[in-house]
Enzyme design. Structure first.
Site, mmCIF file in Angstrom:
data_model
loop_
_atom_site.group_PDB
_atom_site.id
_atom_site.type_symbol
_atom_site.label_atom_id
_atom_site.label_comp_id
_atom_site.label_asym_id
_atom_site.label_seq_id
_atom_site.Cartn_x
_atom_site.Cartn_y
_atom_site.Cartn_z
ATOM 1 N N TYR A 1 6.966 -1.449 -0.682
ATOM 2 C CA TYR A 1 5.900 -2.324 -1.175
ATOM 3 C C TYR A 1 4.734 -1.494 -1.714
ATOM 4 C CZ TYR A 1 3.811 -1.494 3.479
ATOM 5 O OH TYR A 1 3.303 -0.916 4.614
ATOM 6 N N PRO A 2 4.105 -1.971 -2.798
ATOM 7 C CA PRO A 2 2.922 -1.299 -3.327
ATOM 8 C C PRO A 2 1.664 -1.856 -2.680
ATOM 9 C CG PRO A 2 3.540 -3.042 -4.817
ATOM 10 C CD PRO A 2 4.522 -3.092 -3.672
ATOM 11 N N MET A 3 0.582 -1.096 -2.752
ATOM 12 C CA MET A 3 -0.682 -1.575 -2.198
ATOM 13 C C MET A 3 -1.872 -0.949 -2.917
ATOM 14 S SD MET A 3 -1.135 0.466 1.416
ATOM 15 C CE MET A 3 -2.841 -0.091 1.479
#
Length: 281
Positions: free
Chosen positions: A174-176
């Site tokens: 997941y990106p953040m």
């Protein structure tokens, strides 16, 4: 203004696509376009798929991991790492080239580079942190802890820059970003405050040592999100548990913004084809 360097300036590095420290990292997710398939994949397409995910010779990147993806958003994921960005992207191009490409839809990707975070404590900062937490300044305990950290630090930084991908069944990607909203702007906080919050965050992760392995790669200036988080786990339960636990850390609860989550399960090319029901037999 002249483009020439100042005569007393340090010499500039040679232009290069190879990072000075880390490796390029690509996360690629795809779905099979079953609506475009007359039947199952043809043998040439199957062979192209296998060659793309199991390259040989000079085409082999430093790291390559493949997963089938749970849920409807994607069928499989490929994670690639190498100093050479062309070698990383070559895996994607090999998959989408004809004839196989007409039956594959790229649904998501992330481009990043591995790094050693500025929040990884130096030996001196680690020593100061132990003292602040109550360890006596001139104690044998402090000396032993600092010496142990000094031995571990090069190995930990090597894992951050050139990670070994564990042979574990479950993975999560997941990106953040860090928040910039009024009252919770990460980038206006002083380094000391950010460092303290990240130390708390790291402490939460230590509880999962041996169960979860984490890699943070930086997408700042390279992609739409600032960081990419890759988690590998011995069991999917641990993915759920570590993400939930870390949500309560201030660095996450107040300052983190998350993109899409994808969970996958380790699989070679043949397993992906069979799991996705795109080959006969």
């Amino acid at each position: 203004m002249s483009g020439r360097p100042h005569p007393h300036a340090a010499p500039l590095p040679e232009p290069s696509t190879i990072p000075e420290k880390g490796w390029h990292c690509g996360h690629f997710l795809y779905r099979f376009r079953r609506e475009a398939m007359p039947t199952v994949l043809s043998e040439p397409c199957v062979q192209q798929f296998r060659r793309a995910l199991e390259p040989s010779g000079d085409a082999v990147p430093e790291r390559l991991a493949t997963y089938w993806i749970s849920g409807h958003e994607a069928d499989f994921a490929v994670m690639v790492m190498d100093p050479d960005p062309a070698k990383v992207d070559a895996i994607h191009q090999s998959l989408t080239a004809p004839p196989l490409g007409q039956f594959l839809e790229p649904v998501w990707s992330f481009v990043s580079i591995s790094e050693v975070s500025e929040y990884v404590p130096t030996i001196e900062r680690y020593r100061d942190r132990l003292i602040a937490e109550g360890t006596a300044p001139d104690s044998d305990e402090l000396t032993a802890k600092v010496a142990a950290y000094e031995r571990r630090l090069p190995m930990m930084n090597e894992q951050r820059l050139r990670p070994e991908i564990p042979d574990w069944p479950a993975a999560c990607f997941y990106p953040m970003n860090k928040s910039r909203v009024p009252g919770a702007n990460w980038f206006t906080e002083p380094f000391s405050a950010r460092n303290k919050m990240m130390a708390e965050h790291a402490q939460s992760g230590i509880a999962f040592a041996g169960k979860v392995s984490q890699l943070i790669t930086v997408g700042v200036g390279l992609d739409n999100w600032e960081w990419m988080v890759t988690l590998w786990a011995r069991n999917p339960d641990y993915l759920k548990d570590i993400v939930y636990k870390m949500r309560f850390d201030v660095a996450s609860a107040k300052y983190a913004e998350f993109g899409p989550f994808y969970v996958g399960y380790q699989a070679d090319a043949e397993t992906i084809l069979k799991h996705c029901r795109v080959v006969g037999g």
